[in-house]
Design a protein around this motif. Structure first.
Motif, PDB file in Angstrom:
ATOM      1  N   LYS A 144      -8.276  25.495 -30.309  1.00  0.00           N
ATOM      2  CA  LYS A 144     -10.107  24.441 -29.861  1.00  0.00           C
ATOM      3  C   LYS A 144     -10.921  24.971 -30.220  1.00  0.00           C
ATOM      4  O   LYS A 144     -10.930  25.823 -30.590  1.00  0.00           O
ATOM      5  N   SER A 145     -11.624  24.474 -30.886  1.00  0.00           N
ATOM      6  CA  SER A 145     -13.057  25.082 -31.480  1.00  0.00           C
ATOM      7  C   SER A 145     -12.651  25.389 -32.799  1.00  0.00           C
ATOM      8  O   SER A 145     -12.312  27.109 -32.875  1.00  0.00           O
ATOM      9  N   VAL A 146     -12.098  25.025 -34.156  1.00  0.00           N
ATOM     10  CA  VAL A 146     -11.353  25.902 -34.867  1.00  0.00           C
ATOM     11  C   VAL A 146     -12.083  25.939 -36.268  1.00  0.00           C
ATOM     12  O   VAL A 146     -11.859  26.521 -37.669  1.00  0.00           O
ATOM     13  N   HIS A 149     -15.294  28.164 -37.992  1.00  0.00           N
ATOM     14  CA  HIS A 149     -14.344  29.430 -37.348  1.00  0.00           C
ATOM     15  C   HIS A 149     -13.526  29.670 -38.232  1.00  0.00           C
ATOM     16  O   HIS A 149     -13.115  29.879 -39.031  1.00  0.00           O
ATOM     17  N   ASN A 153     -12.557  35.210 -35.025  1.00  0.00           N
ATOM     18  CA  ASN A 153     -13.251  34.468 -34.461  1.00  0.00           C
ATOM     19  C   ASN A 153     -11.174  33.899 -33.611  1.00  0.00           C
ATOM     20  O   ASN A 153     -11.214  33.467 -32.148  1.00  0.00           O
ATOM     21  N   GLN A 157      -8.762  33.997 -30.488  1.00  0.00           N
ATOM     22  CA  GLN A 157      -8.296  32.760 -29.752  1.00  0.00           C
ATOM     23  C   GLN A 157      -7.597  33.271 -29.515  1.00  0.00           C
ATOM     24  O   GLN A 157      -7.069  32.634 -28.001  1.00  0.00           O
ATOM     25  N   ASP A 172      -4.648  23.809 -34.492  1.00  0.00           N
ATOM     26  CA  ASP A 172      -5.034  22.209 -34.261  1.00  0.00           C
ATOM     27  C   ASP A 172      -4.898  21.268 -34.774  1.00  0.00           C
ATOM     28  O   ASP A 172      -4.680  21.233 -36.255  1.00  0.00           O
ATOM     29  N   GLY A 357      -8.011  21.864 -23.915  1.00  0.00           N
ATOM     30  CA  GLY A 357      -8.770  21.882 -22.956  1.00  0.00           C
ATOM     31  C   GLY A 357      -9.046  22.182 -21.574  1.00  0.00           C
ATOM     32  O   GLY A 357      -9.256  23.166 -21.352  1.00  0.00           O
ATOM     33  N   HIS A 360      -8.837  25.971 -22.344  1.00  0.00           N
ATOM     34  CA  HIS A 360      -9.343  27.426 -22.841  1.00  0.00           C
ATOM     35  C   HIS A 360     -11.307  27.240 -22.257  1.00  0.00           C
ATOM     36  O   HIS A 360     -11.925  27.321 -22.188  1.00  0.00           O
ATOM     37  N   THR A 366     -10.255  31.356 -21.070  1.00  0.00           N
ATOM     38  CA  THR A 366      -9.049  30.950 -22.269  1.00  0.00           C
ATOM     39  C   THR A 366      -7.241  31.475 -21.576  1.00  0.00           C
ATOM     40  O   THR A 366      -6.135  30.981 -21.103  1.00  0.00           O
TER      41      THR A 366
END
Ligand code: 1AE
Length: 410
Positions: A144-146, A149, A153, A157, A172, A357, A360, A366
């Motif tokens: 998530k949140s890629v 980044h 990072n 992750q 993702d 979700g 993470h 995580t």
């Protein structure tokens, strides 16, 4: 019925003569017209003519849509189309898909048609062997949140996800080729993190990297990813078409499992009146086209698919089908550890528990997110139940997950 592919449709109409409608489809989608043809031509065209196998009429049912409908089965001669999914789909549901309230529910392809489809290269058993886990459900984590980044990072992750004890990590589906985390460098960084985590956990894992770009470059991109160390790929099947999946899966040089993402499926299956039924769209066709794992919404998470449809997808992935290997069902979206008992109750152990979700967003981070899932899976399998297991020393991650998301009991 040898030499024919059979389509099942649900057709809604308050007034129509469904038998006439069925004949119209069988003729209209094959030879075009029949009654007007001279006898000599009829004899010649007979082998191309579609056949109505059954018309089951149903009165309006207030518990469903409140409309009169019929389930119609039509057999289409293999002779009419080449041995590929685009040709089959255009034959059975091309123009027809736009012609009133009609939904394609199922397709039974002939043995001859199926012979052009090797199906999943690894299948459920093959994926289990690669991660060396034979009995329990597998656990997959989603990046998530890629976007935006950078590589360090992403690598961190990945490492945190891997430390949590997951068996697979998938990109993702919205991560495409980009300057910060380009495909081959991303694979190298993530597989490096996978090896580092494996030294600590002793656990093997697959990284399903998203294969994207123009259709003409997909196979090359997959090969580049594999050369860089990728041991699985993720593919957004429906935006490219099943044939693109088939091309990747039958390619001997693409020798890693393929996880099929269901992005865009909601444009096709949810309406009772239109589109393609979920078990065909996300079950049978994905398997025929070669998906080793198939993601789809679950009956309990944030994107909900009714349970009956959901289990029909599972059956389509697992039941005997033309000697094809089975595909791993991956019910997904909004999954957290408090849903694990329901997932195992409904899917058994041949399932991949998949969460983004729910991993993470864990209050302890995580890695604890993955551990909470593994503890939930173990507690479900040993029959102790999540609440009891959460009290045990060592299961603090599960306890925190239950505090955060609760346990869903139906
Ligand atoms: C049905 C696809 C699910 C998926 O790809 C995805 O990203 C889920 O994320 P979460 O688990 O809902 O955060």
């Amino acid at each position: 019925m040898t030499g024919y592919c059979i389509a099942t449709y649900r057709c809604f109409d308050d007034k129509a003569d469904f038998h006439k409608k069925a004949t119209g489809i069988a003729v209209g989608l094959t030879v075009g017209s029949w009654t007007e043809l001279p006898e000599a031509q009829k004899a010649e065209m007979e082998k191309h003519l579609g056949k109505v196998l059954s018309v089951e009429e149903h009165a309006a049912d207030a518990s469903k849509t409140g409309e009169r409908y019929a389930d119609i089965k039509i057999a289409y001669p293999d002779l009419n189309f080449s041995k590929d999914l685009p040709a089959l789909l255009v034959t059975v549901f091309g123009k027809l898909s736009m012609d009133g309230k009609i939904k394609l529910l199922d397709l039974e392809v002939s043995d001859s048609f199926a012979s052009g489809f090797p199906g999943p290269k690894f299948g459920l058993e093959g994926v289990r062997s690669l991660v060396d886990v034979q009995k329990r459900p597998l656990l997959m984590s989603i990046f998530k949140s890629v976007i935006g980044h950078d590589m360090s990072n992403l690598k961190e992750q990945f490492y945190q996800q891997a430390l949590g004890g997951v068996d697979l990590i998938k990109d993702d589906e919205i991560l495409f080729e980009n300057e910060l985390t380009p495909l081959e460098k991303r694979v190298e960084a993530c597989m490096d993190a996978a090896r580092k985590a494996e030294r600590e956990t002793g656990q093997k894992l697959l990284y399903a990297v998203n294969i994207t770009g123009p259709t003409s470059k997909l196979a090359d991109n997959a090969r580049k990813a594999i050369a860089a160390g990728a041991n699985a790929i993720l593919f957004n099947v429906l935006s490219y078409g099943y044939d693109a999946l088939h091309e990747l899966s039958k390619d001997a040089s693409i020798n890693v499992p393929i996880a099929a993402h269901p992005a865009m499926a909601g444009a096709s299956y949810p309406s009772p009146h239109y589109g393609i039924g979920a078990s065909l769209l996300l079950g049978k066709l994905m398997r025929l086209a070669g998906a080793d794992l198939v993601l789809f919404p679950s009956p309990y998470g944030s994107v909900v698919m009714p349970k009956e449809e959901n289990l029909a997808v599972k059956h389509a992935l697992l039941k005997p089908l033309h000697e094809l290997k089975t595909s791993f069902p991956v019910p997904s979206a909004g999954i957290h550890p408090g849903l694990v008992e329901l997932i195992i109750r409904d899917f058994g152990t041949d399932v991949v528990v998949n969460a983004g979700g729910g991993i993470h967003g864990h209050p302890m981070g995580t890695a604890a997110g993955g551990q909470a899932f593994r503890q939930a899976i173990d507690a479900t399998l040993d029959g102790s139940g999540l609440r009891e297991a959460a009290k045990r020393p060592g299961n603090e991650a599960l306890a925190a997950a239950i505090d955060a998301w609760g346990i869903r009991e139906e």
